[in-house]
Design a protein around this motif. Sequence first.
Motif, short mmCIF file in Angstrom:
data_model
loop_
_atom_site.label_atom_id
_atom_site.label_comp_id
_atom_site.label_asym_id
_atom_site.label_seq_id
_atom_site.Cartn_x
_atom_site.Cartn_y
_atom_site.Cartn_z
N GLY A 92 14.28 -3.99 33.83
CA GLY A 92 15.35 -4.70 34.53
C GLY A 92 15.82 -3.94 35.74
N ALA A 93 16.91 -4.43 36.32
CA ALA A 93 17.45 -3.83 37.54
C ALA A 93 17.95 -2.41 37.32
CB ALA A 93 18.58 -4.71 38.08
N PHE A 94 18.26 -2.06 36.07
CA PHE A 94 18.83 -0.74 35.78
C PHE A 94 17.88 0.18 35.03
CE2 PHE A 94 22.26 -3.76 36.35
CZ PHE A 94 23.04 -3.10 37.30
N GLY A 95 16.59 -0.18 35.04
CA GLY A 95 15.62 0.69 34.43
C GLY A 95 14.79 0.01 33.38
N ALA A 96 13.91 0.77 32.76
CA ALA A 96 13.00 0.24 31.73
C ALA A 96 13.10 1.10 30.48
CB ALA A 96 11.57 0.22 32.24
N ARG A 97 13.03 0.45 29.33
CA ARG A 97 13.00 1.15 28.05
C ARG A 97 12.11 0.38 27.08
NH1 ARG A 97 15.46 4.02 30.91
NH2 ARG A 97 17.24 5.39 30.45
N SER A 98 11.43 1.12 26.23
CA SER A 98 10.70 0.49 25.13
C SER A 98 11.68 0.22 24.00
CB SER A 98 9.56 1.38 24.66
OG SER A 98 10.06 2.59 24.13
N TYR A 99 11.27 -0.60 23.05
CA TYR A 99 12.14 -0.93 21.93
C TYR A 99 11.31 -1.41 20.75
CZ TYR A 99 11.38 -5.79 23.44
OH TYR A 99 10.81 -7.00 23.78
N LYS A 100 11.93 -1.41 19.59
CA LYS A 100 11.37 -2.04 18.39
C LYS A 100 12.29 -3.19 18.01
CE LYS A 100 8.50 -0.54 15.87
NZ LYS A 100 7.03 -0.75 15.71
N LEU A 101 11.70 -4.30 17.60
CA LEU A 101 12.48 -5.48 17.22
C LEU A 101 12.04 -5.95 15.85
CD1 LEU A 101 14.53 -7.74 17.97
CD2 LEU A 101 12.57 -9.04 18.86
N TYR A 102 12.98 -6.03 14.93
CA TYR A 102 12.70 -6.58 13.60
C TYR A 102 13.14 -8.03 13.56
CZ TYR A 102 12.37 -7.25 8.60
OH TYR A 102 12.02 -7.72 7.36
N VAL A 103 12.20 -8.91 13.19
CA VAL A 103 12.48 -10.34 13.02
C VAL A 103 12.23 -10.67 11.55
CG1 VAL A 103 11.93 -12.68 13.74
CG2 VAL A 103 11.80 -10.80 15.40
N PRO A 104 13.23 -11.13 10.81
CA PRO A 104 13.06 -11.38 9.37
C PRO A 104 12.15 -12.56 9.09
CG PRO A 104 15.17 -12.23 10.09
CD PRO A 104 14.58 -11.49 11.27
N SER A 105 11.65 -12.62 7.89
CA SER A 105 10.69 -13.66 7.52
C SER A 105 11.29 -15.06 7.59
CB SER A 105 10.16 -13.40 6.11
OG SER A 105 11.23 -13.35 5.18
N MET A 106 12.60 -15.16 7.44
CA MET A 106 13.26 -16.47 7.42
C MET A 106 13.49 -17.03 8.82
SD MET A 106 17.23 -15.43 6.66
CE MET A 106 17.70 -17.13 6.59
N ALA A 107 13.22 -16.25 9.87
CA ALA A 107 13.58 -16.66 11.23
C ALA A 107 12.92 -17.97 11.65
CB ALA A 107 13.21 -15.55 12.22
N LYS A 108 11.64 -18.15 11.30
CA LYS A 108 10.92 -19.35 11.73
C LYS A 108 11.43 -20.61 11.04
CE LYS A 108 6.64 -16.94 12.90
NZ LYS A 108 5.18 -16.80 12.62
#
Length: 373
Positions: A92-108
């Motif tokens: 983004g405009a203020f920099g870059a970062r990596s990340y991890k994202l957890y999405v639960p099984s019920m999301a879909k």
Amino acid sequence: MNSDSERQMFDPFKTTRARSRKKLRSAKVPSVSKAWGTLLTPAKPARRAKASAGGRKAKRVGPVAQQAPPATSRSRAAVPRGASFRTGTHEGAFGARSYKLYVPSMAKKAAEPLPLIVMLHGCGQTPQDFARGTGMNALAEEFGALVLYPAQARKAQLNRCWNWFKRGDQARGGGEPALIAGLTQEIIAGQPVDPARVYIAGLSAGASASLIVATAYPDIFAAVGVHSGLAVGAAHDAASATRAMVAGAPGRRLGAPMPTIIFHGEKDKVVNPRNGRFAAMRALQPYDRLDRTEKTMRVSGGHEYVRTAHRVGRGRSYVEHWLVQGSGHAWSGGNAAGSYTDPDGPDASREMMRFFLRHRTTKKRRALPGNPG
């Protein structure tokens, strides 16, 4: 740093207040990198201990006693079928970062959008380590929530500390607060997230940064969790940050209410427990009047703790302060599979989840002007 010098530096209550001030003025103040990085470089995870008839066997790892959790605990690394724990990168405009994202099984299959919890790790930690230690992914699966773990980059801070103590990273519209807010909005836009139920929490430097981000962006975040952190404005550079960690600092008055839950170990020698009380004091100030209740309880076979809650009548609490007796600089109730956890304390992750889900942002609040970037 040997144990004697560490006790002298991080236990200012051993001397009178006047002598403490004199010592702090005359002492050579180490850099924030050394103060956070040397003391917070995580210990290796505890080896899994064999359970005995009398319960789980404790092992000494880092600053607190670690306990190997049972196989059915939240420390299990396997991602449930239908869930995901993926790596991404935000630019983004203020920099870059990596990340991890957890999405639960019920999301879909969820009929409604789900809450999002942003988790900021401590110095020397990684998103994977923080996820293991807090067990937040398993709670997200249980309650139905997404969890975002931004990763601090070494090029931004050598020991991967969030820069909560720098002026340029303490306000809306710039620096790391804007970067984290922008990443959060990216996830809200691209995932089945309820924008009214977005929360942020962290440990140590991550806790201090979480409080800054939440109060800078009340249009995004509905509540904040602070574990072993410092109040907003407690420091403005490396020297004042170290002094605040040692002796405590009240920070500055906040402009608007932000529901806040605070955990702090009573034996914390890295971030003085006074900082937890200062953070609670500042969180209370924007509210007109809240009723105070205090309870002293004990985890079965574990630590005693004092929970102070502030609410209207018998309704939901808006500010909670948990002081965990006998605990050091560690995530209360966490798993020994991660660094800097204390399994003998009350379950900070579950209590934060409970606290968070009782708060929402309104459409009016989410329409506040300004773009985080």
